[in-house]
Scaffold this motif. Sequence first.
Motif, PDB file in Angstrom:
ATOM      1  N   ALA A  34      14.576 -35.308 -26.099  1.00  0.00           N
ATOM      2  CA  ALA A  34      13.219 -34.759 -26.143  1.00  0.00           C
ATOM      3  C   ALA A  34      13.233 -33.237 -26.048  1.00  0.00           C
ATOM      4  CB  ALA A  34      12.382 -35.331 -25.003  1.00  0.00           C
ATOM      5  N   HIS A  35      12.221 -32.616 -26.622  1.00  0.00           N
ATOM      6  CA  HIS A  35      11.945 -31.206 -26.347  1.00  0.00           C
ATOM      7  C   HIS A  35      11.083 -31.198 -25.094  1.00  0.00           C
ATOM      8  CE1 HIS A  35      10.987 -26.953 -26.976  1.00  0.00           C
ATOM      9  NE2 HIS A  35       9.778 -27.282 -26.552  1.00  0.00           N
ATOM     10  N   VAL A  36      11.589 -30.614 -24.011  1.00  0.00           N
ATOM     11  CA  VAL A  36      10.923 -30.704 -22.715  1.00  0.00           C
ATOM     12  C   VAL A  36      10.365 -29.355 -22.294  1.00  0.00           C
ATOM     13  CG1 VAL A  36      11.139 -31.418 -20.309  1.00  0.00           C
ATOM     14  CG2 VAL A  36      12.522 -32.550 -22.063  1.00  0.00           C
ATOM     15  N   VAL A  37       9.092 -29.367 -21.943  1.00  0.00           N
ATOM     16  CA  VAL A  37       8.434 -28.184 -21.404  1.00  0.00           C
ATOM     17  C   VAL A  37       8.483 -28.273 -19.880  1.00  0.00           C
ATOM     18  CG1 VAL A  37       6.292 -26.868 -21.248  1.00  0.00           C
ATOM     19  CG2 VAL A  37       6.907 -28.030 -23.393  1.00  0.00           C
ATOM     20  N   LEU A  38       9.186 -27.326 -19.261  1.00  0.00           N
ATOM     21  CA  LEU A  38       9.248 -27.269 -17.801  1.00  0.00           C
ATOM     22  C   LEU A  38       8.046 -26.457 -17.327  1.00  0.00           C
ATOM     23  CD1 LEU A  38      13.040 -26.393 -17.301  1.00  0.00           C
ATOM     24  CD2 LEU A  38      12.002 -28.619 -17.760  1.00  0.00           C
ATOM     25  N   ALA A  39       7.056 -27.133 -16.812  1.00  0.00           N
ATOM     26  CA  ALA A  39       5.826 -26.486 -16.357  1.00  0.00           C
ATOM     27  C   ALA A  39       5.967 -26.191 -14.870  1.00  0.00           C
ATOM     28  CB  ALA A  39       4.627 -27.400 -16.610  1.00  0.00           C
ATOM     29  N   VAL A  40       6.131 -24.902 -14.523  1.00  0.00           N
ATOM     30  CA  VAL A  40       6.506 -24.547 -13.157  1.00  0.00           C
ATOM     31  C   VAL A  40       5.690 -23.358 -12.656  1.00  0.00           C
ATOM     32  CG1 VAL A  40       8.864 -25.392 -13.476  1.00  0.00           C
ATOM     33  CG2 VAL A  40       8.342 -23.002 -13.954  1.00  0.00           C
ATOM     34  N   ARG A  41       5.494 -23.318 -11.363  1.00  0.00           N
ATOM     35  CA  ARG A  41       4.788 -22.190 -10.753  1.00  0.00           C
ATOM     36  C   ARG A  41       5.686 -20.965 -10.695  1.00  0.00           C
ATOM     37  NH1 ARG A  41       4.638 -20.250  -5.705  1.00  0.00           N
ATOM     38  NH2 ARG A  41       5.889 -21.998  -4.946  1.00  0.00           N
ATOM     39  N   ASN A  42       6.952 -21.168 -10.373  1.00  0.00           N
ATOM     40  CA  ASN A  42       7.924 -20.085 -10.252  1.00  0.00           C
ATOM     41  C   ASN A  42       8.810 -20.089 -11.489  1.00  0.00           C
ATOM     42  OD1 ASN A  42      10.210 -18.506  -9.635  1.00  0.00           O
ATOM     43  ND2 ASN A  42      10.037 -18.933  -7.453  1.00  0.00           N
ATOM     44  N   THR A  43       8.580 -19.153 -12.407  1.00  0.00           N
ATOM     45  CA  THR A  43       9.329 -19.169 -13.669  1.00  0.00           C
ATOM     46  C   THR A  43      10.793 -18.790 -13.492  1.00  0.00           C
ATOM     47  OG1 THR A  43       8.521 -16.930 -14.137  1.00  0.00           O
ATOM     48  CG2 THR A  43       7.303 -18.779 -15.113  1.00  0.00           C
ATOM     49  N   ALA A  44      11.113 -18.012 -12.453  1.00  0.00           N
ATOM     50  CA  ALA A  44      12.523 -17.696 -12.195  1.00  0.00           C
ATOM     51  C   ALA A  44      13.278 -18.959 -11.816  1.00  0.00           C
ATOM     52  CB  ALA A  44      12.638 -16.647 -11.098  1.00  0.00           C
ATOM     53  N   ALA A  45      12.662 -19.765 -10.932  1.00  0.00           N
ATOM     54  CA  ALA A  45      13.272 -21.046 -10.565  1.00  0.00           C
ATOM     55  C   ALA A  45      13.305 -21.974 -11.773  1.00  0.00           C
ATOM     56  CB  ALA A  45      12.494 -21.691  -9.420  1.00  0.00           C
ATOM     57  N   GLY A  46      12.273 -21.888 -12.623  1.00  0.00           N
ATOM     58  CA  GLY A  46      12.252 -22.697 -13.831  1.00  0.00           C
ATOM     59  C   GLY A  46      13.360 -22.334 -14.790  1.00  0.00           C
ATOM     60  N   ALA A  47      13.642 -21.027 -14.912  1.00  0.00           N
ATOM     61  CA  ALA A  47      14.716 -20.580 -15.797  1.00  0.00           C
ATOM     62  C   ALA A  47      16.070 -21.070 -15.293  1.00  0.00           C
ATOM     63  CB  ALA A  47      14.701 -19.060 -15.901  1.00  0.00           C
ATOM     64  N   GLU A  48      16.263 -21.032 -13.980  1.00  0.00           N
ATOM     65  CA  GLU A  48      17.509 -21.540 -13.400  1.00  0.00           C
ATOM     66  C   GLU A  48      17.644 -23.034 -13.666  1.00  0.00           C
ATOM     67  OE1 GLU A  48      19.593 -22.220  -9.023  1.00  0.00           O
ATOM     68  OE2 GLU A  48      17.896 -20.838  -9.209  1.00  0.00           O
ATOM     69  N   ALA A  49      16.528 -23.766 -13.487  1.00  0.00           N
ATOM     70  CA  ALA A  49      16.547 -25.201 -13.752  1.00  0.00           C
ATOM     71  C   ALA A  49      16.852 -25.475 -15.219  1.00  0.00           C
ATOM     72  CB  ALA A  49      15.207 -25.823 -13.364  1.00  0.00           C
ATOM     73  N   ALA A  50      16.284 -24.672 -16.111  1.00  0.00           N
ATOM     74  CA  ALA A  50      16.507 -24.866 -17.541  1.00  0.00           C
ATOM     75  C   ALA A  50      17.978 -24.716 -17.897  1.00  0.00           C
ATOM     76  CB  ALA A  50      15.661 -23.873 -18.340  1.00  0.00           C
ATOM     77  N   ARG A  51      18.641 -23.756 -17.262  1.00  0.00           N
ATOM     78  CA  ARG A  51      20.073 -23.557 -17.523  1.00  0.00           C
ATOM     79  C   ARG A  51      20.876 -24.775 -17.086  1.00  0.00           C
ATOM     80  NH1 ARG A  51      18.696 -18.202 -15.995  1.00  0.00           N
ATOM     81  NH2 ARG A  51      19.205 -18.611 -13.802  1.00  0.00           N
ATOM     82  N   GLU A  52      20.488 -25.366 -15.975  1.00  0.00           N
ATOM     83  CA  GLU A  52      21.216 -26.530 -15.474  1.00  0.00           C
ATOM     84  C   GLU A  52      20.855 -27.797 -16.241  1.00  0.00           C
ATOM     85  OE1 GLU A  52      21.145 -27.056 -11.296  1.00  0.00           O
ATOM     86  OE2 GLU A  52      21.665 -24.974 -10.841  1.00  0.00           O
TER      87      GLU A  52
END
Length: 298
Positions: A34-52
Amino acid sequence: MNSIPDQHGRIAVVTGANSGLGRVTAAELARHGAHVVLAVRNTAAGAEAAREVGGDVEVRELDLASLASVRAFATGLAADHPAIDLLVNNAGVVLLGPRRTTADGFEVHLGTNLLGHFALTGLLLGNLAAAPEPRVVNLSSITHKNAHLDFDDLMFERDYRAAPAYGRSKLATTIFGFELDRRLRAAGSPIVSALAHPGLTRTNLTPRAWEHRGRLGKIMGRAGLLVTQPVEQGTRPQLYAATAPGVRGGQFFGPAGLWETRGRVTEARASRDATDPAIGKRLWSAAEALTGVGYGLR
């Protein structure tokens, strides 16, 4: 979780995707294409999650405790993704300290866990309807079973207690999922509204919920870690609701073990209040009035 069907070609939105249940849900959806949109309050934490997480993912800012943020997120997402296949309303807060409010003045548990997701779902309803087999999954909790709504004090302004406030918010979220299903069916919509709960699951919220209690809080937080199941196991009910073939609107999934706390996925039991159409209708009207978001579903 290798039983998840191929998700290639699907656009999935997961709220609270930077940690806990949301992060694992996003990772599994991405792993299956799937193409997944990570909808997050903290985009820095979201970017880290995206890398993992890896795979085909994007990070977008969403603060469910702010209706302005919800509207901005929905506007941008709807423009970039005319058809959305899956919305997983996973994000939630559990704060056992003093009463707090959202940017819009709502009690923080109800405002975030219910009203933010109610507004988000309504604003994306047209995009969901444009997909071939769309689903919305709302995340419930076993705490909803001991809760009852007070429509004369939805914001818990009288005699505030944090744990009951959280339970009420999860009851409200569960009511929303069932009422959404009833209204979608009545309208002949293709959107499936399903629900899931994770049982007792070890997430970052487990110790944080007790932080304000000092030394006792640390002890209770550690005890919680001992009786909960791993987050990968707790994620299975919502992944099943989101991806399993043949899921019907109004189905509710959770663990099959003792008191639905852990174990394999099965159909869960909701409380009487959660499935009561009269309560659902009343909460729906309140949510529309509070958020200013109308669904056009009757």
